[in-house]
Every structure is written in C-alpha cells, then in structure tokens.
Design a protein around this motif. Structure first.
Motif, PDB file in Angstrom:
ATOM      1  N   SER A  29       0.962  -1.182   0.033  1.00  0.00           N
ATOM      2  CA  SER A  29       0.047  -0.051  -0.053  1.00  0.00           C
ATOM      3  C   SER A  29       0.878   1.007  -0.019  1.00  0.00           C
ATOM      4  O   SER A  29       2.152   1.262   0.375  1.00  0.00           O
ATOM      5  N   PRO A  56     -12.358   6.711   4.939  1.00  0.00           N
ATOM      6  CA  PRO A  56     -12.968   6.453   3.565  1.00  0.00           C
ATOM      7  C   PRO A  56     -12.235   6.663   2.277  1.00  0.00           C
ATOM      8  O   PRO A  56     -12.085   6.251   1.207  1.00  0.00           O
ATOM      9  N   GLU A  57     -11.555   8.147   2.452  1.00  0.00           N
ATOM     10  CA  GLU A  57     -10.978   8.549   1.300  1.00  0.00           C
ATOM     11  C   GLU A  57      -9.565   8.030   1.208  1.00  0.00           C
ATOM     12  O   GLU A  57      -8.994   7.449   0.297  1.00  0.00           O
ATOM     13  N   LYS A  59      -8.556   5.077   2.264  1.00  0.00           N
ATOM     14  CA  LYS A  59      -9.145   3.549   1.717  1.00  0.00           C
ATOM     15  C   LYS A  59      -9.344   3.511   0.350  1.00  0.00           C
ATOM     16  O   LYS A  59      -8.938   2.704  -0.640  1.00  0.00           O
ATOM     17  N   ARG A  60      -9.909   4.509  -0.127  1.00  0.00           N
ATOM     18  CA  ARG A  60     -10.274   4.594  -1.734  1.00  0.00           C
ATOM     19  C   ARG A  60      -9.000   4.877  -2.390  1.00  0.00           C
ATOM     20  O   ARG A  60      -8.771   4.291  -3.468  1.00  0.00           O
ATOM     21  N   LEU A  61      -8.010   5.602  -1.910  1.00  0.00           N
ATOM     22  CA  LEU A  61      -6.824   5.888  -2.295  1.00  0.00           C
ATOM     23  C   LEU A  61      -5.770   4.779  -2.294  1.00  0.00           C
ATOM     24  O   LEU A  61      -4.572   4.730  -2.838  1.00  0.00           O
ATOM     25  N   GLY A  62      -6.124   3.652  -1.421  1.00  0.00           N
ATOM     26  CA  GLY A  62      -5.179   2.527  -1.282  1.00  0.00           C
ATOM     27  C   GLY A  62      -4.114   2.962  -0.382  1.00  0.00           C
ATOM     28  O   GLY A  62      -3.063   2.485  -0.457  1.00  0.00           O
ATOM     29  N   GLU A 161      -3.590  12.193  -4.488  1.00  0.00           N
ATOM     30  CA  GLU A 161      -4.083  12.006  -5.704  1.00  0.00           C
ATOM     31  C   GLU A 161      -3.170  12.563  -6.941  1.00  0.00           C
ATOM     32  O   GLU A 161      -3.123  11.944  -8.060  1.00  0.00           O
ATOM     33  N   LYS A 179      -8.632  17.328  -8.232  1.00  0.00           N
ATOM     34  CA  LYS A 179      -8.898  16.079  -8.918  1.00  0.00           C
ATOM     35  C   LYS A 179      -9.920  16.845  -9.981  1.00  0.00           C
ATOM     36  O   LYS A 179     -11.043  17.166  -9.731  1.00  0.00           O
TER      37      LYS A 179
END
Length: 222
Positions: A29, A56-57, A59-62, A161, A179
């Motif tokens: 990761s 959550p953000e 986790k979305r980005l790994g 990002e 983004k």
C-alpha cells in the motif's frame, strides 16, 4: 532525515493495536506517517479526529495511515477516547494505529523534532511531520509543520491524488490543482510523443516563444 526518493526506514514499534514491523504493516500500500508532539493536546486531538473521518478517502486511494506521538501506548488508549468524543466517532475500534515514542527514538531517527518547542522537562517535542511513502517503500513527500500549527489534511489527500496520477501518466499537476482539473504534459515528453498520446493539447503562448506549457484534460481511467 530521509530524503525524497530514498527508501523509508523499516522499524519495529509498539502501538495500541500491538507491535508492528513498519514495512510488513505497510505491505503493497501507499502510506502516511504523521507525528504529534504529545497526547491530550488540543491541536493534535483535532487532527487525529479529522484523519479518522477521512479514512474512507484514504481507503479509496489505497493508503494506510499511522500516527506517532511521544507518549506510551497506555496514554494513547486513553487519549483515543477523547479523540473519538471530539470527532463524534462511533466505531468501537479506532481506525488506525498510534506509535508509542516516549523515548523520542523514532522522532529523532526520522528528523521530526522541533527544537523551538520543548516539554516540561526541556526535551524537544515532535514537530507535526507528514511522510507519504509509496508501495516501493520510497518517501514521496515530506511536510514539516511547527508544533503549534495544525495540518490541512485536504491538501494531503490532494497530494496523494496528484502523486498517483503522475505516476501513472506522463503529466504534472499545476498550481492549486484538484482532482478533475486540467493537467500539464511532463516537460520530458516530446511534442511528437505528446501528440500521439493526446488529442486535445492546448499550448499556452509565452513571450519566450517556448512551448512548455502544454495543457490537457486530466486522464481518466476507463
């Protein structure tokens, strides 16, 4: 101090979820390690609560997240209850580990100490460091705030990002990029290669006559 592009040091540390070996914990990761001067301090409490809300953000980005504070695991566990209360966090388990660093061993090793801020015994406190580490364990970004200034974690999400986008495509992100905004073609990419990759290139005219400001829409994964 670790420099950009260097392998981030591996280490073994105690946290409120148990002992971790950093590289093994990180796995494949991306990672964020951010440090704090002390438990039960006002700015730190707001920061850790904000990061918990942003999970959550991440986790979305790994991205895996880990904090460090110059106190014991027992102190961290008690402090977590304040953080959860402040952030109105209802989950029983806190969503990321906090490293114990009473001796300031890790803060010293990683160049986190702020000599202008000391504790009651006169020892330097940890500054508000942020390290972003990629899946190859290389340090990709370092930000060092003074102990009295809280961080902007929206900016940290934005940087991740950008890093992930520019790793995948031959582009760079301009000032204040967010983004979805247009990006710039990497200067190392020739005009012929750029034309082969992009249909909609806008070249900004400049007094120098040079054509290095080549703007394209942000690439979108399909």
């Amino acid at each position: 101090m670790v420099l950009l592009g260097e392998i981030f040091p591996d280490f073994t540390a105690d946290t409120q979820i148990g002992t971790i070996e950093f590289h093994n914990w990180l796995g494949d990761s991306w990672g964020i390690l951010f440090s704090h001067p002390n438990d039960f301090t006002p700015v730190c409490t707001t920061e850790l609560a904000r990061v918990a809300k942003l999970m959550p953000e991440f986790k979305r980005l790994g991205v895996k997240v880990i904090a460090l504070s110059c106190n014991s695991v027992d102190s961290h566990r008690k402090w977590i209850e304040d953080i959860k209360s402040y952030g109105k966090i209802t989950e029983e388990e806190f969503p990321y580990p906090i490293i114990e660093d009473q001796s300031r061993k890790f803060a010293t090793m990683l160049g986190m100490l702020d000599p202008t801020e000391t504790d009651q015994s006169g020892l330097p406190m940890s500054a508000r460091a942020v390290f972003i580490i990629d899946p190859a364990k290389k340090m990709r970004l370092s930000i060092l705030y003074p102990a009295t200034t809280g961080r902007n974690f929206d900016e940290i999400v934005r940087v991740i990002e950008s890093l992930q986008l520019t790793d995948k495509y031959k582009v760079a992100t301009p000032v204040d990029w967010k983004k979805g905004d247009d990006v710039m073609i990497d200067p190392k990419v020739s005009d012929s290669e750029a034309k082969a990759c992009y249909n909609d290139i806008k070249t900004i005219p400049l007094p120098s006559g040079k054509t290095y400001l080549r703007i394209v829409p942000q690439p979108i994964d399909t």
